[in-house]
Design an enzyme around this catalytic site. Structure first.
Site, PDB file in Angstrom:
ATOM      1  N   CYS A   1       8.127  80.210 -18.159  1.00  0.00           N
ATOM      2  CA  CYS A   1      10.316  79.422 -17.705  1.00  0.00           C
ATOM      3  C   CYS A   1      10.863  80.857 -16.758  1.00  0.00           C
ATOM      4  CB  CYS A   1      10.620  79.698 -18.718  1.00  0.00           C
ATOM      5  SG  CYS A   1      12.355  78.905 -19.184  1.00  0.00           S
TER       6      CYS A   1
ATOM      7  N   CYS B   1      13.012  85.738 -25.781  1.00  0.00           N
ATOM      8  CA  CYS B   1      11.637  85.088 -25.637  1.00  0.00           C
ATOM      9  C   CYS B   1      10.699  85.248 -24.586  1.00  0.00           C
ATOM     10  CB  CYS B   1      12.228  84.073 -24.470  1.00  0.00           C
ATOM     11  SG  CYS B   1      11.222  81.950 -24.835  1.00  0.00           S
TER      12      CYS B   1
ATOM     13  N   CYS C   1       7.821  68.434 -33.683  1.00  0.00           N
ATOM     14  CA  CYS C   1       8.638  68.746 -32.633  1.00  0.00           C
ATOM     15  C   CYS C   1       8.139  69.501 -31.759  1.00  0.00           C
ATOM     16  CB  CYS C   1       9.338  69.906 -33.224  1.00  0.00           C
ATOM     17  SG  CYS C   1      10.619  70.585 -32.121  1.00  0.00           S
TER      18      CYS C   1
ATOM     19  N   CYS D   1      10.932  64.715 -31.918  1.00  0.00           N
ATOM     20  CA  CYS D   1      12.230  65.715 -31.805  1.00  0.00           C
ATOM     21  C   CYS D   1      11.301  66.855 -30.542  1.00  0.00           C
ATOM     22  CB  CYS D   1      12.368  66.854 -32.554  1.00  0.00           C
ATOM     23  SG  CYS D   1      13.464  68.552 -32.382  1.00  0.00           S
TER      24      CYS D   1
ATOM     25  N   CYS E   1      19.661  68.605 -33.171  1.00  0.00           N
ATOM     26  CA  CYS E   1      19.629  69.725 -33.889  1.00  0.00           C
ATOM     27  C   CYS E   1      19.785  71.133 -32.448  1.00  0.00           C
ATOM     28  CB  CYS E   1      17.421  69.493 -33.712  1.00  0.00           C
ATOM     29  SG  CYS E   1      17.090  71.405 -34.584  1.00  0.00           S
TER      30      CYS E   1
ATOM     31  N   ARG F   1      18.171  74.684 -41.164  1.00  0.00           N
ATOM     32  CA  ARG F   1      16.433  75.375 -41.549  1.00  0.00           C
ATOM     33  C   ARG F   1      16.142  76.670 -41.919  1.00  0.00           C
ATOM     34  NH1 ARG F   1      15.133  72.014 -36.945  1.00  0.00           N
ATOM     35  NH2 ARG F   1      15.053  70.644 -38.143  1.00  0.00           N
TER      36      ARG F   1
HETATM   37  N1  SAM Z   1      13.360  75.998 -23.658  1.00  0.00           N
HETATM   38  C1  SAM Z   1      13.540  75.491 -23.997  1.00  0.00           C
HETATM   39  C2  SAM Z   1      14.938  75.366 -24.528  1.00  0.00           C
HETATM   40  O1  SAM Z   1      15.773  76.710 -24.150  1.00  0.00           O
HETATM   41  O2  SAM Z   1      16.420  74.720 -25.434  1.00  0.00           O
HETATM   42  C3  SAM Z   1      13.140  75.774 -25.335  1.00  0.00           C
HETATM   43  C4  SAM Z   1      12.465  76.264 -25.816  1.00  0.00           C
HETATM   44  S1  SAM Z   1      12.900  77.878 -26.413  1.00  0.00           S
HETATM   45  C5  SAM Z   1      11.456  78.572 -27.186  1.00  0.00           C
HETATM   46  C6  SAM Z   1      13.775  77.043 -28.175  1.00  0.00           C
HETATM   47  C7  SAM Z   1      14.802  78.221 -29.230  1.00  0.00           C
HETATM   48  O3  SAM Z   1      13.660  78.851 -29.853  1.00  0.00           O
HETATM   49  C8  SAM Z   1      15.767  79.106 -28.166  1.00  0.00           C
HETATM   50  O4  SAM Z   1      16.312  78.072 -28.085  1.00  0.00           O
HETATM   51  C9  SAM Z   1      15.733  80.152 -29.590  1.00  0.00           C
HETATM   52  O5  SAM Z   1      16.884  79.787 -30.561  1.00  0.00           O
HETATM   53  C10 SAM Z   1      14.431  79.629 -30.214  1.00  0.00           C
HETATM   54  N2  SAM Z   1      14.224  81.633 -30.039  1.00  0.00           N
HETATM   55  C11 SAM Z   1      12.654  81.743 -28.702  1.00  0.00           C
HETATM   56  N3  SAM Z   1      12.281  82.665 -28.847  1.00  0.00           N
HETATM   57  C12 SAM Z   1      12.554  82.753 -30.211  1.00  0.00           C
HETATM   58  C13 SAM Z   1      12.449  84.469 -31.200  1.00  0.00           C
HETATM   59  N4  SAM Z   1      11.669  85.085 -30.233  1.00  0.00           N
HETATM   60  N5  SAM Z   1      12.851  84.957 -32.072  1.00  0.00           N
HETATM   61  C14 SAM Z   1      13.322  83.385 -32.554  1.00  0.00           C
HETATM   62  N6  SAM Z   1      14.082  82.837 -32.155  1.00  0.00           N
HETATM   63  C15 SAM Z   1      13.195  82.438 -31.009  1.00  0.00           C
HETATM   64  C1  DTB Z   2      13.881  76.793 -33.294  1.00  0.00           C
HETATM   65  O1  DTB Z   2      15.212  76.978 -33.526  1.00  0.00           O
HETATM   66  N1  DTB Z   2      13.757  78.168 -33.445  1.00  0.00           N
HETATM   67  C2  DTB Z   2      11.822  76.746 -33.567  1.00  0.00           C
HETATM   68  C3  DTB Z   2      12.102  75.929 -32.665  1.00  0.00           C
HETATM   69  N2  DTB Z   2      13.326  75.801 -32.566  1.00  0.00           N
HETATM   70  C4  DTB Z   2      12.012  75.097 -30.788  1.00  0.00           C
HETATM   71  C5  DTB Z   2      11.495  78.118 -32.079  1.00  0.00           C
HETATM   72  C6  DTB Z   2      10.711  79.585 -32.570  1.00  0.00           C
HETATM   73  C7  DTB Z   2      10.400  80.051 -31.203  1.00  0.00           C
HETATM   74  C8  DTB Z   2       9.672  81.342 -31.925  1.00  0.00           C
HETATM   75  C9  DTB Z   2       9.333  82.464 -30.935  1.00  0.00           C
HETATM   76  C10 DTB Z   2       7.785  82.048 -30.547  1.00  0.00           C
HETATM   77  O2  DTB Z   2       7.168  80.764 -31.152  1.00  0.00           O
HETATM   78  O3  DTB Z   2       7.644  81.887 -29.495  1.00  0.00           O
HETATM   79 FE1  SF4 Z   3      12.873  79.635 -21.440  1.00  0.00          FE
HETATM   80 FE2  SF4 Z   3      13.060  80.610 -22.964  1.00  0.00          FE
HETATM   81 FE3  SF4 Z   3      14.702  80.409 -22.843  1.00  0.00          FE
HETATM   82 FE4  SF4 Z   3      14.055  77.968 -23.540  1.00  0.00          FE
HETATM   83  S1  SF4 Z   3      14.669  80.068 -24.927  1.00  0.00           S
HETATM   84  S2  SF4 Z   3      15.271  78.179 -21.685  1.00  0.00           S
HETATM   85  S3  SF4 Z   3      12.004  79.217 -22.998  1.00  0.00           S
HETATM   86  S4  SF4 Z   3      13.683  81.675 -21.851  1.00  0.00           S
END
Ligand code: SAM
Ligand code: DTB
Ligand code: SF4
Length: 330
Positions: free
Chosen positions: A70, A77, A114, A145, A205, A277
């Site tokens: 990404c 992330c 989802c 979702c 959501c 959630r």
């Molecule tokens: N790229 C898209 C976005 O950012 O909306 C979709 C995927 S992103 C991984 C979805 C959500 O996962 C993020 O907004 C964040 O709230 C959650 N998330 C990602 N990495 C995480 C982590 N290491 N621990 C907890 N929540 C995480």
């Molecule tokens: C949300 O709030 N949490 C989920 C879903 N929406 C997409 C993702 C959590 C990601 C946790 C770290 C991972 O597994 O990469």
């Molecule tokens: Fe990209 Fe992760 Fe940020 Fe979603 S949360 S925009 S996957 S870097």
């Protein structure tokens, strides 16, 4: 018959007056957090029982349909191309593999599926196959979702036409803390996508992450921002940071688990009719801590052994927890 507004207010409150939502100041939300733990959890449980069956939990299963690589720099992330997290970048999954996962999720008892993609946002050519996934997953009798990043004009309508039930787009943290976690897009960008999703008639959501080193005031501010939306999100994921080695937030001081429960309770009180959630971080929580989160008003969870790129408790552990607590699935 016409009534004066005074008479209407005294004898027959106008429906809008009785259903008007409270606007939450950050200070008011902080004051919720400041209460003794049991007073806060009791208040949250009362609000929960006024709006929901207190023993029923909604379950969504996640699948990463496009992993890694990404462009964004979200500091938590695993999927950002900017950090060395050791994650292998993958292409969009074939629809057959997505459907196989969706069928398995339904068989285990999830009500929603989802699908997440590591995009800043989908290009139009990316969206086509996702629309097909939404149509086919829906045919299995699951709610759908997706979480695909920021949407361009017209894309939300295409998703709505495909039958999408929910779009996940977290605002992630307080407006004043946002720039310390993410610099490649702004909270306003996220709010704009949420507006597009709402405008297309899709359920929203949206929630955030705690445990990123933010203050209690920032946690209160995140919740106020969500609760004060013109319509609060139908579904509010509260994630506890899963620390990913290689990301800037690896090594952030862990949040006191009771403070996590307080965050759930304050979310329940400020968003009484939303599903709250208990999201990322359950794998690292004891069963007793999760039970406290349910008592504080969480009524949804991610179900299945994977989140997107990290582990979640297996269905067996969750089924046993449900049985021990007398919970049922929605
Ligand atoms: N790229 C898209 C976005 O950012 O909306 C979709 C995927 S992103 C991984 C979805 C959500 O996962 C993020 O907004 C964040 O709230 C959650 N998330 C990602 N990495 C995480 C982590 N290491 N621990 C907890 N929540 C995480
Ligand atoms: C949300 O709030 N949490 C989920 C879903 N929406 C997409 C993702 C959590 C990601 C946790 C770290 C991972 O597994 O990469
Ligand atoms: Fe990209 Fe992760 Fe940020 Fe979603 S949360 S925009 S996957 S870097």
């Amino acid at each position: 018959m016409t009534m004066t507004s005074t008479a209407a207010a005294t004898c027959h409150p106008h429906p809008a007056a009785s259903t008007a939502r409270k606007r939450w100041s950050v200070a008011e939300v902080e004051a919720l957090f400041e209460q003794p733990f049991f007073d806060l959890v009791f208040q949250a449980q009362q609000v929960h029982r006024a709006h929901f069956d207190a023993n029923a939990i909604q379950r969504s299963t996640l699948l990463s349909i496009k992993t890694g690589g990404c462009s964004e720099d979200c500091g938590y992330c695993s999927q950002s191309a900017r950090y060395n997290t050791g994650l292998e970048r993958e292409q969009l999954l074939p629809i057959a593999e997505v459907l196989e996962n969706a069928r398995a999720a339904k068989a285990k008892g999830a009500s929603r599926f989802c699908m997440g993609a590591a995009w800043r946002g989908p290009k139009d050519k990316d969206l086509e196959p996702v629309l097909e996934m939404v149509r086919e997953v829906k045919k299995l009798g699951l709610q759908t979702c997706v979480t695909l990043g920021m949407l361009k004009e017209g894309q939300a309508e295409q998703l709505a036409d495909a039958g999408l039930d929910y779009y996940n787009h977290n605002i992630d943290t307080a407006p004043e803390f946002y720039g310390q976690v993410i610099t490649t897009h702004t909270m306003q960008d996220r709010l704009n996508t949420i507006d597009k999703v709402r405008g297309a008639g899709i359920n929203v959501c949206s929630g955030g992450i705690v445990g990123m080193g933010e203050s209690r005031a920032a946690r209160a501010s995140l919740l106020a921002q969500l609760a004060n939306m013109p319509t609060p999100p139908e579904s509010v994921p509260i994630n506890n940071l899963v620390q990913i080695p290689g990301t800037p937030l690896a090594g952030a001081g862990a949040l006191d688990p009771f403070e996590f429960v307080r965050t759930i309770a304050a979310a329940r009180i400020t968003m009484p009719t939303s599903y709250v959630r208990l999201s990322a971080g359950r794998q690292q929580m004891s069963d007793e801590l999760q039970a406290l989160c349910f008592m504080a008003g969480a009524n949804s969870m991610f179900y299945g052994e994977r989140l997107l790129t990290t582990d979640n408790p297996g269905a067996d552990r969750d089924d046993s927890l449900f049985a021990r607590l007398g919970l049922s699935a929605i």
